[in-house]
Enzyme design. Structure first.
Site, PDB file in Angstrom:
ATOM      1  N   ASN A 156      20.831  26.850   2.983  1.00 37.07           N
ATOM      2  CA  ASN A 156      22.089  26.117   2.794  1.00 37.07           C
ATOM      3  C   ASN A 156      23.145  26.978   2.106  1.00 37.07           C
ATOM      4  O   ASN A 156      24.313  26.978   2.488  1.00 37.07           O
ATOM      5  CB  ASN A 156      21.867  24.801   2.048  1.00 37.07           C
ATOM      6  CG  ASN A 156      21.405  24.993   0.616  1.00 37.07           C
ATOM      7  OD1 ASN A 156      20.833  26.018   0.244  1.00 37.07           O
ATOM      8  ND2 ASN A 156      21.647  23.992  -0.209  1.00 37.07           N
TER       9      ASN A 156
ATOM     10  N   LYS B 186      20.920  30.538 -18.083  1.00 37.75           N
ATOM     11  CA  LYS B 186      21.459  29.176 -18.183  1.00 37.75           C
ATOM     12  C   LYS B 186      20.411  28.132 -17.829  1.00 37.75           C
ATOM     13  O   LYS B 186      20.492  26.980 -18.272  1.00 37.75           O
ATOM     14  CB  LYS B 186      22.700  29.033 -17.302  1.00 37.75           C
ATOM     15  CG  LYS B 186      22.506  29.435 -15.838  1.00 37.75           C
ATOM     16  CD  LYS B 186      22.264  28.284 -14.919  1.00 37.75           C
ATOM     17  CE  LYS B 186      22.110  28.720 -13.469  1.00 37.75           C
ATOM     18  NZ  LYS B 186      21.975  27.607 -12.537  1.00 37.75           N
TER      19      LYS B 186
ATOM     20  N   ASN C  23      16.951  21.554 -13.293  1.00 35.54           N
ATOM     21  CA  ASN C  23      16.247  21.859 -14.537  1.00 35.54           C
ATOM     22  C   ASN C  23      16.568  20.797 -15.586  1.00 35.54           C
ATOM     23  O   ASN C  23      15.682  20.294 -16.275  1.00 35.54           O
ATOM     24  CB  ASN C  23      16.652  23.246 -15.052  1.00 35.54           C
ATOM     25  CG  ASN C  23      16.111  24.369 -14.188  1.00 35.54           C
ATOM     26  OD1 ASN C  23      14.944  24.712 -14.256  1.00 35.54           O
ATOM     27  ND2 ASN C  23      16.974  24.946 -13.356  1.00 35.54           N
TER      28      ASN C  23
END
Length: 420
Positions: A19, A278, A345
């Protein structure tokens, strides 16, 4: 825009067709068509060939074919849509889906890599000796590889594996939103090798290549540096002068769209680290949100997390990492905000705490066999820090790993990061 007297155009290939790969290919193909003086219009997209079945509800359903499997490349080239990985999004007609990796990259001077990181090694092995020696790359593969021995960037895996220079693209970039042309930003890190003809100085060396009326570079200045500022082991072939210069300006023209704004930097390490670290912070944000502590606590997590991201980059990549990459760019603070607001996450960590389950249990239940990047990165980073006796210098990263391992609870986070 003029191509500075260049008489050849750059051919672009996108390696990968998921994608995100298909979305990036859409952007690139729109821009090659819009800049015919710089780029060849046709963009090859390498597709890992597989069979697909067109559903009866699809506008592409052909009763003559029925439920018979069709090759994905054939479907993309016929209908200009990746019906499996990017359904409902029309792709430009100058995209050519190609099942042959080596044929897809033939004569290409710009290679855009967008595939799962575990396939990098095999893809580079197949490409070695089959690409233009002066080709340049952009890696759209988020993250870094961390082991006890050190940290390696995916862009450098590609560059070293193929003997080329490779930059990195990363940011707060949810593929489905960008494919639908909802406005967003990204960061491209590209530090033009000093032997390449460039219209602007490379930010680190402040030494543009000659060809613009500037004194020739010395042999030392001509040496290509890696993301840590060391002389690279990879010996690069200069881009021939008959091609438009490959620098910040041309990469912005290749990727920038009205709905996809590009900011160019030279900090490849910072951009790459932002996309990896992150995810650890997003787990922590999910933990406190699942505990019901509210937005103030989540903001505190993001502040401490951003600080540790900057410190990690500075400590292990030195002068090449710029604080502004984390605090000012989409690849840093913007991606962090997105990941701590709705990334998987964050969502899985929040569900785990709210339901009293482990993150691993939620992962198995919710992700259909896929794995969270944050859990593996937290483990790798902790092992890396522990081997160097630095766990206490990164209390949030250490706390997240401790919670995942069952040594700490979410309630311990405030005291563990109290001095940050």
């Amino acid at each position: 825009m003029a191509s500075l007297g260049a008489d050849k155009k750059h051919k672009v290939t996108v390696v990968g067709s998921g994608n995100w790969g298909s979305t990036i290919c859409k952007i690139v193909a729109e821009n090659t068509k819009a800049n015919p003086d710089l780029f060849e219009e046709a963009v090859h997209m390498w597709v890992f060939e597989e069979d697909v079945v067109i559903d009866k509800s699809s506008p592409y359903y052909d009763p003559a074919v029925g439920d018979a499997p069709q090759k994905l490349t054939g479907v993309i080239n016929k209908y200009h849509e990746n019906t499996k990985y990017l359904p409902g999004i029309k792709l430009p007609d100058n995209i050519i889906a190609n099942p042959s990796l080596q044929d897809a990259v033939k004569d290409s001077t710009i290679l855009v890599f967008n595939l799962p990181h575990q396939f990098i090694g095999n893809v580079c092995k197949q490409l070695r000796g089959h690409i233009m020696p002066f080709a340049r790359g952009i890696s759209c593969i988020k993250g870094v590889n961390v082991s006890d021995d050190g940290i390696s960037l995916f862009s450098e895996w590609i560059g070293d594996g193929l003997g080329i220079y490779c930059g990195a693209l990363s940011g707060a970039n949810i593929a489905s939103e960008i494919a639908a042309e909802k406005w967003s930003e990204t960061t491209i890190a590209y530090d033009p090798p000093p032997m390449d003809n460039s219209r602007a100085p490379t930010p680190r060396s402040n030494s543009p290549a000659n060809g613009n009326g500037i004194a020739p570079l010395t042999p030392v200045e001509m040496q290509h540096k890696d993301a840590r500022g060391r002389t690279s082991k990879t010996k690069l072939t200069p881009v021939p002068a008959e091609y438009p210069p490959l620098d910040h300006q041309i990469f912005k023209q290749l990727f920038h769209r009205p709905y996809f704004h590009v900011r160019m930097v030279s900090d490849v390490a910072g951009v790459s680290l932002g996309g990896a670290l992150k995810n650890i912070v997003a787990l922590a944000a999910g933990f406190v949100d699942g505990r019901g502590w509210g937005d103030n606590a989540k903001a505190a997590i993001m502040r401490v997390g951003l600080l540790e991201m900057v410190n990690f980059g500075k400590e292990f990549f030195g002068q090449t990492v710029h604080t502004g990459t984390f605090t000012e760019e989409s690849a840093g603070v913007a991606d962090l905000i997105t990941s701590c607001s709705g990334g998987r996450n964050f969502r899985c960590a929040k569900m785990a705490v709210a339901e009293g389950l482990s993150v691993e249990e939620i992962e198995k239940r919710e992700l259909n066999g896929q794995l969270l990047q944050g859990t593996s990165t937290a483990k790798e980073v902790n092992s890396f820090l522990k081997a160097r006796g630095l766990e206490k210098d990164y209390p949030l990263f250490t706390a997240v790993h401790g919670i995942l391992e069952g040594r700490h609870s979410v309630d311990d986070i405030p005291s563990l990061v109290s001095d940050s």
